[in-house]
Design an enzyme around this catalytic site. Structure first.
Site, mmCIF file in Angstrom:
data_model
loop_
_atom_site.group_PDB
_atom_site.id
_atom_site.type_symbol
_atom_site.label_atom_id
_atom_site.label_comp_id
_atom_site.label_asym_id
_atom_site.label_seq_id
_atom_site.Cartn_x
_atom_site.Cartn_y
_atom_site.Cartn_z
ATOM 1 C CB CYS A 126 -32.671 2.438 -6.723
ATOM 2 S SG CYS A 126 -32.996 3.884 -5.685
ATOM 3 C CG ASP A 133 -30.418 -0.984 -5.125
ATOM 4 O OD1 ASP A 133 -29.408 -0.263 -5.064
ATOM 5 O OD2 ASP A 133 -31.573 -0.553 -4.957
#
Length: 205
Positions: A126, A133
């Site tokens: 991220c 993620d």
């Protein structure tokens, strides 16, 4: 997620059961950060990875490792009609390959096919928090056959790629289009939910 004995990423959902008599509990965010710290650590087996988690968490909550239960679950159901590329690579994977995206890893054969490929090892970072993620990558295409092991190696090379979900899917689509030259291409990223919102970008060419 962790690395197996050959350096290949593996993932799953872990269930921890801590005795209620233990003097301490684990704060959830710190547990997440601890588990993420294992993303580039090699373990000879899944049992060794679980034993390490059990020992480390037990030392924090104040119980014996033998009193703490740790089980690993496959968090991705089998996908009928899709070919998963996560277990086709038999080569050792150097850690350097996991640290820099490399589209040149993508290879094709002369066969022209229609395929639906998937991998549950998509990991990007991220750009706001720097935290990982996780997602499943779906690739549908018509054109020269994409070498499955090369696709897996390419996907795991994205583990330190920084960008939003949409950026990750766009990058994959552009890389596959440039290096594999499919006549038709559709790339979907099914990311694990964050904040109660599903984000599943799709890029078609």
């Amino acid at each position: 997620s962790w690395l197996d004995g050959r350096g290949r990423p593996r993932r799953g959902a872990v269930e921890l059961r801590i005795p209620c008599e233990s003097p301490n509990v684990v704060e959830s965010k710190s547990l997440k950060l601890y588990l993420n710290s294992l993303n580039f650590k090699r373990f000879a087996s899944t049992d060794e990875a679980l034993a390490t988690i059990r020992r480390d968490v037990a030392s924090v909550v104040g119980c014996l490792a033998s009193e703490l239960s740790a089980r690993l679950f496959d968090d991705q159901p089998s996908m009928k009609g899709w070919t998963c590329v996560d277990d086709v690579c038999e080569d050792d994977v150097p850690e350097s390959m996991l640290r820099k995206p490399d589209a040149s890893l993508l290879k094709t054969t002369r066969d022209v096919v229609t395929e639906r490929l998937c991998s549950h090892n998509l990991r990007t970072l991220c750009p706001v928090t720097g935290q990982p993620d996780w997602g499943t990558l779906l690739i549908e295409y018509e054109g020269p056959r994409i070498h499955h092991a090369s696709l897996f190696l390419y996907i795991i090379s994205l583990r330190t790629e920084t960008g939003f979900h949409e950026n990750a899917v766009e990058r994959v689509a552009l890389d596959v289009e440039r290096h594999c030259r499919p006549a038709k291409l559709r790339v979907t990223g099914r990311f694990l939910r964050r904040g109660g919102v599903d984000i599943n970008p799709i890029r078609s060419m």
